[in-house]
Scaffold this active site. Structure first.
Site, PDB file in Angstrom:
ATOM      1  N   ASN A   4      43.471  46.805  94.477  1.00 11.73           N
ATOM      2  CA  ASN A   4      42.052  47.041  94.730  1.00 11.73           C
ATOM      3  C   ASN A   4      41.540  46.104  95.816  1.00 11.73           C
ATOM      4  O   ASN A   4      40.785  46.501  96.705  1.00 11.73           O
ATOM      5  CB  ASN A   4      41.248  46.822  93.448  1.00 11.73           C
ATOM      6  CG  ASN A   4      41.542  47.863  92.391  1.00 11.73           C
ATOM      7  OD1 ASN A   4      42.612  47.851  91.788  1.00 11.73           O
ATOM      8  ND2 ASN A   4      40.607  48.765  92.155  1.00 11.73           N
ATOM      9  N   GLU A   5      41.951  44.840  95.730  1.00 12.44           N
ATOM     10  CA  GLU A   5      41.498  43.839  96.692  1.00 12.44           C
ATOM     11  C   GLU A   5      41.921  44.211  98.104  1.00 12.44           C
ATOM     12  O   GLU A   5      41.111  44.180  99.045  1.00 12.44           O
ATOM     13  CB  GLU A   5      42.072  42.479  96.314  1.00 12.44           C
ATOM     14  CG  GLU A   5      41.726  41.372  97.290  1.00 12.44           C
ATOM     15  CD  GLU A   5      42.173  40.002  96.818  1.00 12.44           C
ATOM     16  OE1 GLU A   5      42.070  39.049  97.610  1.00 12.44           O
ATOM     17  OE2 GLU A   5      42.623  39.876  95.656  1.00 12.44           O
ATOM     18  N   ARG A   6      43.174  44.568  98.280  1.00  9.26           N
ATOM     19  CA  ARG A   6      43.682  44.839  99.624  1.00  9.26           C
ATOM     20  C   ARG A   6      43.063  46.097 100.216  1.00  9.26           C
ATOM     21  O   ARG A   6      42.765  46.136 101.412  1.00  9.26           O
ATOM     22  CB  ARG A   6      45.215  44.914  99.584  1.00  9.26           C
ATOM     23  CG  ARG A   6      45.831  43.542  99.358  1.00  9.26           C
ATOM     24  CD  ARG A   6      47.258  43.568  98.898  1.00  9.26           C
ATOM     25  NE  ARG A   6      47.712  42.193  98.636  1.00  9.26           N
ATOM     26  CZ  ARG A   6      48.818  41.869  97.982  1.00  9.26           C
ATOM     27  NH1 ARG A   6      49.612  42.822  97.508  1.00  9.26           N
ATOM     28  NH2 ARG A   6      49.137  40.607  97.789  1.00  9.26           N
TER      29      ARG A   6
ATOM     30  N   SER B 170      40.051  47.295  99.442  1.00  2.00           N
ATOM     31  CA  SER B 170      38.644  47.000  99.745  1.00  2.00           C
ATOM     32  C   SER B 170      38.522  46.155 101.007  1.00  2.00           C
ATOM     33  O   SER B 170      37.593  46.345 101.800  1.00  2.00           O
ATOM     34  CB  SER B 170      37.963  46.310  98.557  1.00  2.00           C
ATOM     35  OG  SER B 170      38.435  44.994  98.362  1.00  2.00           O
TER      36      SER B 170
END
Length: 382
Positions: A242-244, A246
């Site tokens: 999710n982090e990458r 986003s």
């Protein structure tokens, strides 16, 4: 071609209007202070439903599809400053996914609901002073004492760390070898023994607070464990996806604005008897960068559609993050160069954007880590 509905388009307008009114005008002030007021900004985001776009409606989320998340981060990146978009992204896609996906009902009510409302600022703490991307080498330890975890250690480069009300902490909870010795634990920052050791002075993303955190005999209930004890590494790897993604969505928004603003400047700036943009090299360079940005944007959209279908998007996230970091740095350098001496001045947006851009190649996994992961996924490394 991705199918953005009328609802998606209305959401984009909503986010853009909010960002232009509530974030953009304060960029210089927050950059100078080295922090943005998350406890003032996040409730405004929460009231519009922007902090839990995909989360279950029973916790205050919108239950929307992942394309709404794409739009949210593109628009936050488009307006800037980068540090604010990053801080919001930590709240929405880095600190809370594991809690939403694996947390108990009690934990969700106590910590996720306030985060979605914007009443609580949260952060995720993985990196340590001597451990970066090698997550298996983490030393921060949580030792069980009855019904409590007793936590000791430190975490470094933690975005939102100076303002957070709770931390999604990855800590070692056993001495077993391998990946099964870590757990994710919700740590409220008012717990005795927790300290913001120092707020860090960064090259870029200066509008977001980044801190070193220390844990000295911090006691939290074992019930604050997210998911099963010993599965924290795997949950964090999922959260990294999710982090990458986003980060890549946000970077695209920023690059789009940088190219547009540079083109506007070059159309107005006269040199050698004509607008600078009419110089062939300049026009060709911007066209190439715009084309590469368009490819990344549509790669992101393809990744988002795969995410919606429930497919494994690990490779998508890795490639998107890698290319976003590299392209952002190239566009930042080009935009500064084409502004000449003015672009080198701190009064100009180009200087801030140039300083912000390296973060996309460092945060959430450095370029080298993305290449290592990709080489293993594609069978180029043992």
């Amino acid at each position: 071609m991705v199918n953005f509905t009328a609802e998606h388009k209305a959401f984009r307008e909503l986010v853009r209007n909010f960002a232009e009114k509530e974030i953009g005008p304060f960029a210089d002030e927050w950059e100078a202070k080295g922090i943005f007021p998350a406890h003032e900004l996040f409730p405004k985001l929460g009231r519009l439903g922007l902090l839990g776009v995909e989360y279950d409606e029973k916790y205050g989320g919108q239950g929307a599809d992942h394309l709404f998340t794409v739009i949210l981060h593109e628009e936050l990146g488009r307006v800037g400053p980068g540090g604010v978009a990053l801080g919001i992204g930590v709240q929405t896609d880095m600190a809370t996914p594991s809690l939403h996906n694996f947390g108990t009902e009690e934990l969700k009510q106590k910590y996720l609901v306030p985060a979605i409302k914007g009443e609580a600022v949260c952060s995720v703490a993985v990196t340590e002073p001597d451990v970066g991307s090698d997550v298996v080498a983490l030393r921060t330890r949580a030792v069980r004492d009855g019904d409590d975890w007793v936590i000791n250690g430190s975490k470094l480069y933690i975005t939102n760390g100076a303002q957070a009300d709770w931390i999604c902490l990855l800590a070692r909870t056993s001495d077993k070898p391998g990946y099964g010795s870590f757990s994710q634990i919700v740590v409220p920052t008012d717990a005795p023994g927790f300290e913001v050791h120092r707020k860090l002075d960064k090259l870029g993303m200066r509008s977001s607070d980044t801190a070193e955190l220390t844990f000295t005999d911090v006691r939290v209930p074992v019930g604050n464990t997210i998911g099963e004890i010993g599965l924290g590494f795997y949950q964090q790897m999922s959260q990294f996806q999710n982090e990458r993604l986003s980060l890549s969505y946000t970077a695209v928004g920023g690059m789009e604005t940088a190219l547009a603003r540079t083109a506007d400047y070059l159309k107005a700036r006269q040199a050698f008897g004509k607008p600078l943009i009419d110089q062939q090299y300049i026009g060709f360079t911007l066209a190439e960068l715009s084309g590469r940005l368009d490819m990344l944007r549509h790669y992101n959209y393809t990744a988002a559609e795969a995410y919606i279908r429930g497919e494994d998007v690990n490779r998508f996230a890795t490639v998107a993050k890698l290319e976003a970091g590299r392209l952002a740095r190239e566009i930042a350098a080009t935009c500064l160069q084409f502004h000449g001496g003015l672009g080198y001045m701190e009064e100009m947006w180009t200087a801030r954007y140039f300083r912000d851009s390296p973060m996309w190649s460092i945060g959430g996994g450095a370029d080298e880590v993305m290449l290592y992961a990709l080489s293993r996924l594609d069978g180029y490394h043992g």
